[in-house]
Scaffold this motif. Sequence first.
Motif, PDB file in Angstrom:
ATOM      1  N   GLN A 139      -1.018  -1.030  39.406  1.00 10.14           N
ATOM      2  CA  GLN A 139      -1.608  -0.307  38.288  1.00 10.14           C
ATOM      3  C   GLN A 139      -0.554   0.558  37.620  1.00 10.14           C
ATOM      4  OE1 GLN A 139      -4.654   1.630  40.618  1.00 10.14           O
ATOM      5  NE2 GLN A 139      -3.441   3.488  40.891  1.00 10.14           N
ATOM      6  N   SER A 140      -0.774   0.853  36.358  1.00 10.75           N
ATOM      7  CA  SER A 140       0.150   1.705  35.620  1.00 10.75           C
ATOM      8  C   SER A 140       0.120   3.118  36.186  1.00 10.75           C
ATOM      9  CB  SER A 140      -0.220   1.729  34.134  1.00 10.75           C
ATOM     10  OG  SER A 140      -0.160   0.432  33.578  1.00 10.75           O
ATOM     11  N   VAL A 141       1.239   3.805  36.061  1.00  3.94           N
ATOM     12  CA  VAL A 141       1.344   5.173  36.565  1.00  3.94           C
ATOM     13  C   VAL A 141       0.813   6.131  35.510  1.00  3.94           C
ATOM     14  CG1 VAL A 141       2.918   6.952  37.399  1.00  3.94           C
ATOM     15  CG2 VAL A 141       3.344   4.543  37.951  1.00  3.94           C
ATOM     16  N   GLY A 142      -0.129   6.979  35.918  1.00  4.84           N
ATOM     17  CA  GLY A 142      -0.714   7.944  34.998  1.00  4.84           C
ATOM     18  C   GLY A 142       0.139   9.187  34.846  1.00  4.84           C
ATOM     19  N   ALA A 143      -0.204  10.003  33.863  1.00  4.33           N
ATOM     20  CA  ALA A 143       0.570  11.214  33.572  1.00  4.33           C
ATOM     21  C   ALA A 143       0.546  12.188  34.745  1.00  4.33           C
ATOM     22  CB  ALA A 143       0.025  11.884  32.312  1.00  4.33           C
ATOM     23  N   ALA A 144      -0.599  12.324  35.410  1.00  5.98           N
ATOM     24  CA  ALA A 144      -0.698  13.257  36.533  1.00  5.98           C
ATOM     25  C   ALA A 144       0.182  12.805  37.697  1.00  5.98           C
ATOM     26  CB  ALA A 144      -2.153  13.377  36.987  1.00  5.98           C
ATOM     27  N   GLU A 145       0.187  11.499  37.981  1.00  7.49           N
ATOM     28  CA  GLU A 145       1.029  10.979  39.058  1.00  7.49           C
ATOM     29  C   GLU A 145       2.507  11.150  38.718  1.00  7.49           C
ATOM     30  OE1 GLU A 145      -1.512   7.337  40.989  1.00  7.49           O
ATOM     31  OE2 GLU A 145      -0.672   7.050  38.979  1.00  7.49           O
ATOM     32  N   ARG A 146       2.840  10.923  37.471  1.00  4.74           N
ATOM     33  CA  ARG A 146       4.232  11.079  37.051  1.00  4.74           C
ATOM     34  C   ARG A 146       4.682  12.532  37.226  1.00  4.74           C
ATOM     35  NH1 ARG A 146       6.359   7.131  34.406  1.00  4.74           N
ATOM     36  NH2 ARG A 146       4.299   6.458  33.673  1.00  4.74           N
ATOM     37  N   ALA A 147       3.834  13.460  36.839  1.00  2.57           N
ATOM     38  CA  ALA A 147       4.172  14.876  36.974  1.00  2.57           C
ATOM     39  C   ALA A 147       4.306  15.265  38.444  1.00  2.57           C
ATOM     40  CB  ALA A 147       3.106  15.731  36.290  1.00  2.57           C
ATOM     41  N   ALA A 148       3.440  14.707  39.301  1.00  2.00           N
ATOM     42  CA  ALA A 148       3.508  15.020  40.730  1.00  2.00           C
ATOM     43  C   ALA A 148       4.811  14.518  41.342  1.00  2.00           C
ATOM     44  CB  ALA A 148       2.307  14.404  41.455  1.00  2.00           C
ATOM     45  N   VAL A 149       5.255  13.336  40.935  1.00  2.00           N
ATOM     46  CA  VAL A 149       6.523  12.798  41.432  1.00  2.00           C
ATOM     47  C   VAL A 149       7.690  13.658  40.968  1.00  2.00           C
ATOM     48  CG1 VAL A 149       8.150  10.872  41.163  1.00  2.00           C
ATOM     49  CG2 VAL A 149       5.753  10.415  41.727  1.00  2.00           C
ATOM     50  N   TRP A 200       7.397   4.724  39.245  1.00  2.00           N
ATOM     51  CA  TRP A 200       7.293   3.316  38.889  1.00  2.00           C
ATOM     52  C   TRP A 200       6.016   2.687  39.427  1.00  2.00           C
ATOM     53  CZ3 TRP A 200      12.914   1.903  40.684  1.00  2.00           C
ATOM     54  CH2 TRP A 200      13.813   2.131  39.630  1.00  2.00           C
ATOM     55  N   SER A 201       5.502   1.732  38.670  1.00  2.00           N
ATOM     56  CA  SER A 201       4.534   0.788  39.217  1.00  2.00           C
ATOM     57  C   SER A 201       5.315  -0.265  39.998  1.00  2.00           C
ATOM     58  CB  SER A 201       3.736   0.130  38.090  1.00  2.00           C
ATOM     59  OG  SER A 201       4.600  -0.690  37.300  1.00  2.00           O
ATOM     60  N   LEU A 237       7.172   5.290  43.995  1.00  2.00           N
ATOM     61  CA  LEU A 237       6.041   4.451  43.604  1.00  2.00           C
ATOM     62  C   LEU A 237       4.752   5.108  44.098  1.00  2.00           C
ATOM     63  CD1 LEU A 237       8.599   2.486  43.785  1.00  2.00           C
ATOM     64  CD2 LEU A 237       6.918   0.641  43.942  1.00  2.00           C
ATOM     65  N   PRO A 238       4.018   5.809  43.228  1.00  2.00           N
ATOM     66  CA  PRO A 238       2.830   6.560  43.661  1.00  2.00           C
ATOM     67  C   PRO A 238       1.797   5.710  44.386  1.00  2.00           C
ATOM     68  CG  PRO A 238       3.461   7.193  41.432  1.00  2.00           C
ATOM     69  CD  PRO A 238       4.315   6.019  41.795  1.00  2.00           C
ATOM     70  N   LEU A 239       1.548   4.489  43.906  1.00  2.00           N
ATOM     71  CA  LEU A 239       0.536   3.646  44.540  1.00  2.00           C
ATOM     72  C   LEU A 239       0.922   3.324  45.979  1.00  2.00           C
ATOM     73  CD1 LEU A 239      -1.998   1.896  44.508  1.00  2.00           C
ATOM     74  CD2 LEU A 239      -0.635   0.059  43.473  1.00  2.00           C
ATOM     75  N   ASN A 240       2.180   2.955  46.199  1.00  2.00           N
ATOM     76  CA  ASN A 240       2.613   2.601  47.548  1.00  2.00           C
ATOM     77  C   ASN A 240       2.684   3.823  48.459  1.00  2.00           C
ATOM     78  OD1 ASN A 240       2.788   0.065  46.520  1.00  2.00           O
ATOM     79  ND2 ASN A 240       4.991  -0.160  46.758  1.00  2.00           N
ATOM     80  N   ILE A 241       2.988   4.980  47.892  1.00  2.00           N
ATOM     81  CA  ILE A 241       2.979   6.215  48.688  1.00  2.00           C
ATOM     82  C   ILE A 241       1.564   6.506  49.173  1.00  2.00           C
ATOM     83  CG2 ILE A 241       3.266   8.721  48.556  1.00  2.00           C
ATOM     84  CD1 ILE A 241       5.641   8.239  46.698  1.00  2.00           C
ATOM     85  N   GLU A 242       0.588   6.287  48.304  1.00  3.03           N
ATOM     86  CA  GLU A 242      -0.803   6.504  48.694  1.00  3.03           C
ATOM     87  C   GLU A 242      -1.212   5.554  49.816  1.00  3.03           C
ATOM     88  OE1 GLU A 242      -5.287   6.499  46.672  1.00  3.03           O
ATOM     89  OE2 GLU A 242      -3.496   6.282  45.422  1.00  3.03           O
TER      90      GLU A 242
END
Length: 456
Positions: free
Chosen positions: A65-75, A102-103, A191-196
């Motif tokens: 999935q695309s990375v959202g603004a909140a996830e980008r800011a958290a990274v 990144w996605s 990669l926020p999704l994989n971190i989750e």
Amino acid sequence: MPGGGGGDNPFAALFGSMGSNDLGAAFQQLGQMLSFDGGPVNWDMAKQIARQTVSQGTSDGTKDQSVGAAERAAVEEAVRLADLWLDDATSLPSGAGSVVAWSRAEWVEATLPVWKDLVDPVAERVGTAMGQVLPEEMQAMAGPLLGVMRSMGGAMFGTQIGQAVGQLAGEVVGSTDIGLPLGPAGKAALLPLNIEVFGKDLGVPKDEVRLYLALREAAHQRLFAHVPWLRSHLFGAVEGYARGIKVDTSKLEDAVGNLDPSNPEQLQEALQSGMFQPQDTPEQKAALARLETALALVEGWVDAVVHAAAKPRLGSADALRETLRRRRASGGPAEQTFATLIGLELRPRRLRDAARLWASLADARGVDGRDGLWAHPDMLPTARDLDDPDGFVHREQLDFSELDKMLGEAASGKGPDLEKKDRPEDTDADPGKKDGPEDSDGSGGSGDDEDRGSGA
């Protein structure tokens, strides 16, 4: 392999889900594949297969999935805080000029150029071997056939590499997970999704997991940014290992001799059956020892530095450290695919030994004394030093005050040449060879048995 039959057959991977209305486009794509003449691997196909593999999702049902603004800011915030913590744990300054989230698909796009550097040397050997399976007197007459064989070989490799990279995109959490700088220089990536997914069952707060992984990514970036010879040293070690890989031409001859044009997975199966057998020679053992030691030193330094930064601040530091050590030791399905395909495991077998050595160096010499060893590859610990870390840490002949003086003189263009002063016996040697992987591990082939037998 994801994708059913596509895992064994590039034609099925490309066309298996198409209906009859797509047949014309399928044959057009097939013609493009067989007319490919751009190198040992069809990287256009690799990218396409990697994208398809990512779009299919991982075995746990997670879709990209695309990375959202909140996830980008958290990274971005996690990497910023990680860099602040690392300032107390290492003398190397920040190496992340920018931070990205990144996605999985974006990771594929960003890292494929580096995979090309890693895989092409091995694939080139296979392509050459494919052209040599016919008797010399027949090669001239079979010119067009050899061209088709090379194109098919490039397609087969492209399919395998694409699937492996696509799978790896579902496993990695950053751009440096395998100990090599896969992304653009100076760009820290998570990669926020994989971190989750990684932290899902750990019982650790999500913010702590993200921050710990940001510490590892930022530490890698510092090392690769401020040790200018390190990238070429690591990739040179991989290339040195690839040069010693022996292609089993008897298996290749059987595969080509029995090849049915309507059943191309026969050659694919040959690629998967272990045609690349490491030569049992001292040179090949030394190349493997250099590569494994180099990976262990990088990962061990990151492990030690991150632990020093995280331990006083994160209650979960010990648990996360052990989880990541075990993850690196076992490797995922994609890493195992690369091991089968090119005969190379990109795992630091002696990570724990190297981490202990770096931690002992910091205790004995301070952070500056430890990090100063990255000034030149000849100063790094060898495989033998990992066997006797105390001996290396307390080696009396290393005068660091004199070393600092020489480094300062070298930086200002004054004083004697550092390499010649350290190694007077090499004054007539080719200076272009000093940074090569052959010079980085004085142990040569020794210590290889210990390297290969030790778990990370």
